[in-house]
Design a protein around this motif. Structure first.
Motif, mmCIF file in Angstrom:
data_model
loop_
_atom_site.group_PDB
_atom_site.id
_atom_site.type_symbol
_atom_site.label_atom_id
_atom_site.label_comp_id
_atom_site.label_asym_id
_atom_site.label_seq_id
_atom_site.Cartn_x
_atom_site.Cartn_y
_atom_site.Cartn_z
ATOM 1 N N TRP A 35 125.852 -33.636 65.428
ATOM 2 C CA TRP A 35 126.658 -32.796 64.549
ATOM 3 C C TRP A 35 126.675 -33.330 63.134
ATOM 4 C CZ3 TRP A 35 128.687 -34.924 69.193
ATOM 5 C CH2 TRP A 35 129.337 -36.142 69.042
ATOM 6 N N ASP A 77 120.523 -29.981 72.416
ATOM 7 C CA ASP A 77 119.194 -30.165 72.999
ATOM 8 C C ASP A 77 119.324 -30.340 74.498
ATOM 9 O OD1 ASP A 77 117.198 -30.133 70.926
ATOM 10 O OD2 ASP A 77 118.156 -31.941 70.136
ATOM 11 N N ARG A 99 123.871 -29.371 66.813
ATOM 12 C CA ARG A 99 122.590 -29.115 67.484
ATOM 13 C C ARG A 99 122.756 -29.447 68.956
ATOM 14 N NH1 ARG A 99 118.555 -32.998 65.342
ATOM 15 N NH2 ARG A 99 118.535 -34.022 67.356
ATOM 16 N N ARG A 119 116.365 -25.908 72.459
ATOM 17 C CA ARG A 119 117.197 -26.346 71.325
ATOM 18 C C ARG A 119 117.970 -25.173 70.748
ATOM 19 N NH1 ARG A 119 114.455 -30.137 67.059
ATOM 20 N NH2 ARG A 119 115.151 -31.617 68.633
ATOM 21 N N ARG A 120 119.242 -25.428 70.481
ATOM 22 C CA ARG A 120 120.044 -24.419 69.772
ATOM 23 C C ARG A 120 120.737 -25.096 68.607
ATOM 24 N NH1 ARG A 120 120.662 -23.808 75.067
ATOM 25 N NH2 ARG A 120 122.596 -25.020 75.148
ATOM 26 N N ILE A 121 120.660 -24.444 67.464
ATOM 27 C CA ILE A 121 121.377 -24.968 66.298
ATOM 28 C C ILE A 121 122.490 -23.974 65.971
ATOM 29 C CG2 ILE A 121 121.230 -25.611 63.855
ATOM 30 C CD1 ILE A 121 118.317 -26.447 64.346
ATOM 31 N N SER A 175 112.080 -26.030 65.612
ATOM 32 C CA SER A 175 113.378 -26.013 66.309
ATOM 33 C C SER A 175 113.788 -24.597 66.680
ATOM 34 C CB SER A 175 114.465 -26.628 65.419
ATOM 35 O OG SER A 175 114.194 -27.978 65.175
ATOM 36 N N ARG A 217 124.571 -18.656 65.692
ATOM 37 C CA ARG A 217 123.300 -19.368 65.818
ATOM 38 C C ARG A 217 122.620 -19.417 64.455
ATOM 39 N NH1 ARG A 217 121.164 -19.312 71.145
ATOM 40 N NH2 ARG A 217 119.277 -20.231 70.273
#
Ligand SMILES: CC(C)(COP(=O)(O)OP(=O)(O)OC[C@H]1O[C@@H](n2cnc3c(N)ncnc32)[C@H](O)[C@@H]1OP(=O)(O)O)[C@@H](O)C(=O)NCCC(=O)NCCS
Length: 143
Positions: free
Chosen positions: A81, A71, A69, A53-55, A47, A7
């Motif tokens: 991406w 969402d 990413r 949201r996860r990046i 974010s 992450r």
């Protein structure tokens, strides 16, 4: 290649900005302008605090090589991406999106500009199909 993911953390703001402002990325983004540092940092901070949201940072042999990413909205996860410019054209895009897709617990979708052929191939490689077209945006998802 040893492909892993983690992450994103606070220190990743800079590499994400560099990848975001790469000319090819800008061409294929829905906002094509260059992003300045202040607005990127506030976008990134927001974010990082969002539950939806996860990046993910993808690493090849422990070196940062791309991002995805995710969402979450209305029962599905939209993926977008970006592969580090010096790592493109080696099959990384396909493998990293597949890896992140497998880590999701909801159906996955993606919004891709019609001219973005490599991303269309990535979506299809990951088993997504064209669900609909909105102007020059292609909506891919699971059947
Ligand atoms: C799109 C992007 C992620 C592709 O990453 P990549 O690691 O180069 O992709 P891959 O090497 O896995 O290639 C995927 C397919 O596209 C093809 N491809 C890659 N680059 C290409 C290019 N410049 N022109 C034509 N085809 C290309 C590959 O040959 C492969 O096709 P195949 O399945 O028939 O072999 C990368 O170019 C990128 O980060 N672009 C900017 C950001 C972006 O467009 N994000 C998508 C928003 S949803």
């Amino acid at each position: 290649m040893g492909l892993t993911y983690r992450r994103a953390e606070a220190r990743d703001w800079k590499i994400l900005l560099d990848w975001r402002n790469d000319p090819v990325t800008r061409q294929n983004s829905f906002e094509t302008g260059e992003v300045d540092e202040a607005s990127h940092r506030s976008w990134f901070e927001r974010s990082m605090s969002m539950d939806t949201r996860r990046i993910y940072i993808l690493q090849v042999d422990q070196v940062d090589a791309g991002m995805v990413r995710a969402d979450e909205q209305d029962g599905s996860v939209t993926l977008s991406w970006n592969v580090a410019p010096n790592m493109r054209g080696k099959g990384l895009g396909k493998r990293m999106v597949q890896l992140i897709k497998e880590a999701q617990h909801l159906p996955v979708r993606a919004e891709i500009k019609a001219q973005n052929v490599p991303s269309i191939k990535i979506a299809e490689f990951c088993g997504l199909v064209l669900l609909k077209t909105e102007g020059d945006t292609l909506i891919y998802g699971e059947k």
